[in-house]
Motif scaffolding. Sequence first.
Motif, PDB file in Angstrom:
ATOM      1  N   UNK A  25       0.818  -1.218   0.000  1.00  0.00           N
ATOM      2  CA  UNK A  25       0.000   0.000   0.000  1.00  0.00           C
ATOM      3  C   UNK A  25       0.846   1.260   0.000  1.00  0.00           C
ATOM      4  N   UNK A  26       0.388   2.251  -0.739  1.00  0.00           N
ATOM      5  CA  UNK A  26       1.095   3.532  -0.776  1.00  0.00           C
ATOM      6  C   UNK A  26       0.102   4.641  -0.445  1.00  0.00           C
ATOM      7  N   UNK A  27       0.036   5.705  -1.283  1.00  0.00           N
ATOM      8  CA  UNK A  27      -0.783   6.863  -0.951  1.00  0.00           C
ATOM      9  C   UNK A  27      -2.239   6.517  -0.732  1.00  0.00           C
ATOM     10  N   UNK A  28      -2.914   7.363   0.067  1.00  0.00           N
ATOM     11  CA  UNK A  28      -4.317   7.089   0.388  1.00  0.00           C
ATOM     12  C   UNK A  28      -5.093   8.382   0.509  1.00  0.00           C
ATOM     13  N   UNK A  29      -6.409   8.289   0.352  1.00  0.00           N
ATOM     14  CA  UNK A  29      -7.276   9.454   0.473  1.00  0.00           C
ATOM     15  C   UNK A  29      -8.670   9.007   0.871  1.00  0.00           C
ATOM     16  N   UNK A  30      -9.327   9.802   1.713  1.00  0.00           N
ATOM     17  CA  UNK A  30     -10.724   9.590   2.038  1.00  0.00           C
ATOM     18  C   UNK A  30     -11.583  10.281   0.983  1.00  0.00           C
ATOM     19  N   UNK A  31     -12.691   9.645   0.607  1.00  0.00           N
ATOM     20  CA  UNK A  31     -13.571  10.205  -0.405  1.00  0.00           C
ATOM     21  C   UNK A  31     -14.673  11.003   0.281  1.00  0.00           C
ATOM     22  N   UNK A  32     -14.693  12.298   0.016  1.00  0.00           N
ATOM     23  CA  UNK A  32     -15.755  13.176   0.526  1.00  0.00           C
ATOM     24  C   UNK A  32     -16.534  13.829  -0.608  1.00  0.00           C
ATOM     25  N   UNK A  65     -18.587   7.611  -1.369  1.00  0.00           N
ATOM     26  CA  UNK A  65     -18.461   8.611  -0.311  1.00  0.00           C
ATOM     27  C   UNK A  65     -18.332   7.927   1.050  1.00  0.00           C
ATOM     28  N   UNK A  66     -17.347   8.367   1.820  1.00  0.00           N
ATOM     29  CA  UNK A  66     -17.072   7.754   3.111  1.00  0.00           C
ATOM     30  C   UNK A  66     -16.089   6.610   3.050  1.00  0.00           C
ATOM     31  N   UNK A  67     -15.674   6.207   1.850  1.00  0.00           N
ATOM     32  CA  UNK A  67     -14.672   5.158   1.702  1.00  0.00           C
ATOM     33  C   UNK A  67     -13.272   5.741   1.825  1.00  0.00           C
ATOM     34  N   UNK A  68     -12.295   4.851   1.980  1.00  0.00           N
ATOM     35  CA  UNK A  68     -10.901   5.242   1.872  1.00  0.00           C
ATOM     36  C   UNK A  68     -10.312   4.516   0.668  1.00  0.00           C
ATOM     37  N   UNK A  69      -9.573   5.256  -0.154  1.00  0.00           N
ATOM     38  CA  UNK A  69      -8.915   4.709  -1.336  1.00  0.00           C
ATOM     39  C   UNK A  69      -7.425   4.588  -1.061  1.00  0.00           C
ATOM     40  N   UNK A  70      -6.844   3.444  -1.429  1.00  0.00           N
ATOM     41  CA  UNK A  70      -5.438   3.163  -1.167  1.00  0.00           C
ATOM     42  C   UNK A  70      -4.780   2.722  -2.459  1.00  0.00           C
ATOM     43  N   UNK A  71      -3.682   3.368  -2.837  1.00  0.00           N
ATOM     44  CA  UNK A  71      -2.915   2.926  -3.981  1.00  0.00           C
ATOM     45  C   UNK A  71      -2.111   1.684  -3.629  1.00  0.00           C
ATOM     46  N   UNK A  72      -2.082   0.710  -4.525  1.00  0.00           N
ATOM     47  CA  UNK A  72      -1.350  -0.528  -4.289  1.00  0.00           C
ATOM     48  C   UNK A  72      -0.287  -0.696  -5.367  1.00  0.00           C
ATOM     49  N   UNK A  73       0.953  -0.893  -4.938  1.00  0.00           N
ATOM     50  CA  UNK A  73       2.070  -1.038  -5.863  1.00  0.00           C
ATOM     51  C   UNK A  73       2.170  -2.469  -6.390  1.00  0.00           C
ATOM     52  N   UNK A  74       2.335  -3.411  -5.488  1.00  0.00           N
ATOM     53  CA  UNK A  74       2.466  -4.806  -5.913  1.00  0.00           C
ATOM     54  C   UNK A  74       1.181  -5.318  -6.540  1.00  0.00           C
TER      55      UNK A  74
END
Length: 374
Positions: free
Chosen positions: A295-302, A310-319
């Motif tokens: 897992x790398x960068x992340x952001x909450x969706x508003x 909306x209300x989720x969290x998004x996570x970038x995945x490298x592998x």
Amino acid sequence: MRRLPTLSALLPALVLAATALAALPSAALDVKPVTVARGLQNPWGLAFLPDGRMLVTERPGRLRIVERDGTLGAPLAGLPPVVASGQGGLLDVVLDPKFADNRLVYWSYSEPATDGNGNSTAVARGRLDGNRLADVQVIFRQQPKVASSHHFGSRLVFAPDGRLFVTLGDRFSRKDDAQTLDNHHGKVVRIEPDGRVPADNPFVGRAGALPEIWSYGHRNIQGAAIHPTTGALWTTEHGPQGGDELNLTEAGKNYGWPVITYGRNYGTGTRIGEGTERADVVAPLRHWVPTSIAPSGMAFVTSDRYPEWKGSVLIGALRAQALVRLSLDGHRVTGEERLLTNLNARIRDVRQGPDGWIYLLTDSPDGQIVRLQR
């Protein structure tokens, strides 16, 4: 695994086995990835300027302004020396909360030792003046410096109170340091915008402890975001072979590495440390086993642009080469969805832009800024 006593009542809601997570109804077909810019060499961090332009770091040591139409500007002048080796280089970038008044930009990077022996994560700030950074100051240096090209951590997040969180890796060769408080390896630190130590940091005044430390027992945090409702710091952390984590990262808490972990030793798959639970160690909100997603960068969706997210969290995945969406009920992770797997791209950073769209950085020699449109 049990939480510290103050949070023990939340344990059933916070710890979920991978098999217990519900599969989310897919919203992937409603999202169109649009390339905004390309030609970036291993981009790492993204920040939006007030006029809609973007600041983007490239790991080899360049910071560029990207125009709204995707045109790449020349590298900004004024950066201090950067060690661009292995996982090191120019890493995250954020704007000062008062950027409109002071024009200050903050960035993290791997800094060489003055004697050439070793390196560490450092944080600098400078005033954006056209195509250069003026009045540059180094406001934090991870100590001690070691000869390593791994595990720099290095997300930067401003809290609602204006303090700056800096995530720091264990440097790989110094993993045991993550359990001691006399160094910055495997820690999150919290500092004032000028680098001073906040008086209410959890270890201020404790003998043998560095006062910058906010939390400890981390391996390599490369994702961090402030929860939009609670203002709390959430982080994503790389495990070794399995054991990646999503954590609610609180003051003074121990997150276990390398004594308490779901990760396994590379190659052999043998256990690391004592096991997966201990009374004084905070449990992850979500962990990934047996295979890491990296897992790398992340952001909450508003944003209202994605009502079903909306209300989720998004996570970038490298592998895993995916955008991971986790649905939440308070601190409880209720489901997981993996999106954009057909991009075949390592997703390094995730940001919600001021226009409400989600933006991603892809980590490659021809890295892209991608906008998710409906």
